[in-house]
Design a protein around this motif. Structure first.
Motif, short mmCIF file in Angstrom:
data_model
loop_
_atom_site.label_atom_id
_atom_site.label_comp_id
_atom_site.label_asym_id
_atom_site.label_seq_id
_atom_site.Cartn_x
_atom_site.Cartn_y
_atom_site.Cartn_z
N LYS A 1 13.48 4.78 7.24
CA LYS A 1 13.69 5.75 8.10
C LYS A 1 13.29 6.86 7.53
O LYS A 1 12.66 8.09 8.26
CB LYS A 1 15.13 5.82 8.04
N VAL A 2 13.17 7.63 6.23
CA VAL A 2 12.73 8.47 5.72
C VAL A 2 11.79 8.52 4.74
O VAL A 2 10.46 8.93 4.93
CB VAL A 2 13.98 9.31 4.81
N LEU A 3 11.81 7.70 3.95
CA LEU A 3 10.75 7.10 2.98
C LEU A 3 10.19 5.88 3.50
O LEU A 3 10.66 4.94 3.95
CB LEU A 3 11.17 6.82 1.38
N ASP A 4 8.71 5.90 3.65
CA ASP A 4 8.31 4.82 4.51
C ASP A 4 8.54 3.53 3.35
O ASP A 4 8.80 3.65 2.17
CB ASP A 4 6.82 4.74 4.63
N TYR A 5 8.17 2.31 3.86
CA TYR A 5 8.20 1.25 3.09
C TYR A 5 7.53 1.01 1.94
O TYR A 5 7.71 0.52 0.83
CB TYR A 5 8.34 -0.04 3.95
N LYS A 6 6.14 1.25 2.09
CA LYS A 6 5.41 1.72 0.70
C LYS A 6 6.03 2.31 -0.26
O LYS A 6 5.83 1.95 -1.44
CB LYS A 6 3.96 2.04 1.27
N LEU B 1 6.93 1.09 -3.94
CA LEU B 1 6.34 1.78 -5.26
C LEU B 1 7.80 2.07 -6.11
O LEU B 1 7.92 1.82 -7.48
CB LEU B 1 5.78 2.69 -5.12
N ILE B 2 8.88 2.45 -5.64
CA ILE B 2 10.20 2.81 -6.05
C ILE B 2 10.67 1.54 -6.85
O ILE B 2 11.25 1.69 -8.19
CB ILE B 2 11.07 3.53 -5.46
N ALA B 3 10.81 0.39 -6.10
CA ALA B 3 11.39 -0.62 -6.71
C ALA B 3 10.28 -1.38 -7.70
O ALA B 3 10.98 -1.65 -8.84
CB ALA B 3 11.27 -1.95 -5.41
N LEU B 4 9.14 -1.02 -7.94
CA LEU B 4 8.29 -1.32 -9.07
C LEU B 4 8.52 -0.72 -10.22
O LEU B 4 8.62 -1.08 -11.26
CB LEU B 4 6.76 -1.23 -8.46
N GLY B 5 8.90 0.65 -9.98
CA GLY B 5 9.26 1.52 -10.97
C GLY B 5 10.53 1.12 -11.85
O GLY B 5 10.45 1.14 -12.91
N ILE B 6 11.53 0.71 -10.85
CA ILE B 6 12.58 0.42 -11.44
C ILE B 6 12.73 -0.87 -12.40
O ILE B 6 13.07 -1.05 -13.26
CB ILE B 6 13.70 0.23 -10.43
N THR B 7 11.88 -2.02 -11.72
CA THR B 7 12.00 -3.20 -12.33
C THR B 7 10.95 -2.93 -13.46
O THR B 7 11.28 -3.63 -14.67
CB THR B 7 11.20 -4.32 -11.37
#
Length: 107
Positions: free
Chosen positions: A36-41, A45-51
């Motif tokens: 909705k606000v941040l695109d899925y890409k 990348l945020i999920a990658l940073g967290i993992t």
């Protein structure tokens, strides 16, 4: 583009034996990855940073592979994410994720 892919090995058992829990996981996944606000890409990348910050080798590898496959994310984009990991979580998670990145790129 988002697929219902869960990286935890235990999800397979929940899907098989506890479909109501699996259904809740799918619904949560859909509620989180909305674009909705941040695109899925960007969310990927945020999920990658967290993992990477958690030093979760398996999840880092899966997130990198998925980001490259789904979005054509480049090595430099991933390294930009890992720079933030270096700053916020330190050298060990950063170097571990860099190693995984180059292993994926060499496959």
């Amino acid at each position: 583009m988002k697929e219902d892919i869960f990286y935890g090995k235990g999800v397979t058992y929940a899907k098989r034996d506890y479909p109501e829990i699996y259904k809740a996981l799918v619904e949560l996944n859909e509620a989180v990855y909305t674009g909705k606000v941040l695109d899925y890409k960007t969310q990927k990348l945020i999920a990658l940073g967290i993992t990477a910050a958690k030093s979760d080798d398996r999840a880092v590898k899966k997130q990198i592979e998925s980001a490259i496959k789904e979005f054509g994310v480049t090595r430099d984009e991933i390294v930009d994410v890992l720079r933030v990991v270096l700053l916020t979580s330190g050298n060990p998670p950063f170097t571990k994720a860099m190693k995984i990145l180059y292993e994926v790129l060499e496959e």
